[in-house]
Design a protein around this motif. Sequence first.
Motif, PDB file in Angstrom:
ATOM      1  N   TYR A 181       0.834  -1.207   0.000  1.00 62.37           N
ATOM      2  CA  TYR A 181       0.000   0.000   0.000  1.00 62.37           C
ATOM      3  C   TYR A 181       0.868   1.256   0.000  1.00 62.37           C
ATOM      4  O   TYR A 181       0.647   2.180  -0.783  1.00 62.37           O
ATOM      5  N   THR A 187       2.670   1.764  -3.275  1.00 60.56           N
ATOM      6  CA  THR A 187       1.741   2.222  -4.316  1.00 60.56           C
ATOM      7  C   THR A 187       1.447   3.709  -4.155  1.00 60.56           C
ATOM      8  O   THR A 187       1.435   4.464  -5.134  1.00 60.56           O
ATOM      9  N   ARG A 232       4.446   5.794  -5.258  1.00 61.39           N
ATOM     10  CA  ARG A 232       4.655   5.869  -6.709  1.00 61.39           C
ATOM     11  C   ARG A 232       3.581   6.684  -7.415  1.00 61.39           C
ATOM     12  O   ARG A 232       3.684   6.955  -8.606  1.00 61.39           O
ATOM     13  N   GLN A 233       2.563   7.051  -6.709  1.00 58.64           N
ATOM     14  CA  GLN A 233       1.454   7.773  -7.323  1.00 58.64           C
ATOM     15  C   GLN A 233       1.910   9.162  -7.776  1.00 58.64           C
ATOM     16  O   GLN A 233       2.587   9.883  -7.042  1.00 58.64           O
ATOM     17  N   ASP A 235      10.531   0.980 -10.857  1.00 56.35           N
ATOM     18  CA  ASP A 235       9.123   0.882 -10.485  1.00 56.35           C
ATOM     19  C   ASP A 235       8.565  -0.500 -10.811  1.00 56.35           C
ATOM     20  O   ASP A 235       7.856  -1.106 -10.001  1.00 56.35           O
ATOM     21  N   ALA A 259       7.308  -3.320  -8.119  1.00 54.00           N
ATOM     22  CA  ALA A 259       5.933  -3.824  -8.226  1.00 54.00           C
ATOM     23  C   ALA A 259       5.908  -5.347  -8.331  1.00 54.00           C
ATOM     24  O   ALA A 259       5.089  -6.011  -7.680  1.00 54.00           O
TER      25      ALA A 259
END
Length: 159
Positions: free
Chosen positions: A43, A46, A49-50, A71, A75
């Motif tokens: 979480y 994520t 990386r937003q 990235d 992931a």
Amino acid sequence: MSTFLQSFKISQASDEYKQRRKTQMLKFFTASAITILTSRFAYRSTIARQYVPTLFQGNHSPPLSYNFTTDAAVAVATGTILCGSVSSMLVLGGFWILDVSNLGEFGWRMKEKLGGLEKEKHLGEMEMDEESRYIQDSLNDLLDGKYDFEEEGGNNSVA
């Protein structure tokens, strides 16, 4: 419900049984804790990386300093760890519910529940035909180290 489960009391259980169940419980809770930590890490990674553009930036293009390879690697690694931890939690939880400690015991338990034990006994009682007996005897001879070419002797040399 079986009469065993109706009359079973944990206070009357042996110390070995209690230790076995405690070990199963600890394995499940360890896998659950790893799953929680991994999902929390997924979480956070994520969210980190937003891409959030400022007021007058377009939201269709990521910043130029963005590394797609890193990235993607993060992931994939996060997804793999998350999948493994959830799978281990499911397997260990099932083992705890079924009172199973290893895969061999799981196989025996499933064979017992699905009727494989009776079928195996039935197959063991059946008469074996001549070809199957010959193959079985030949394989047993090979495993015992008895080879046909040793008994024949003579013309086994290569010129």
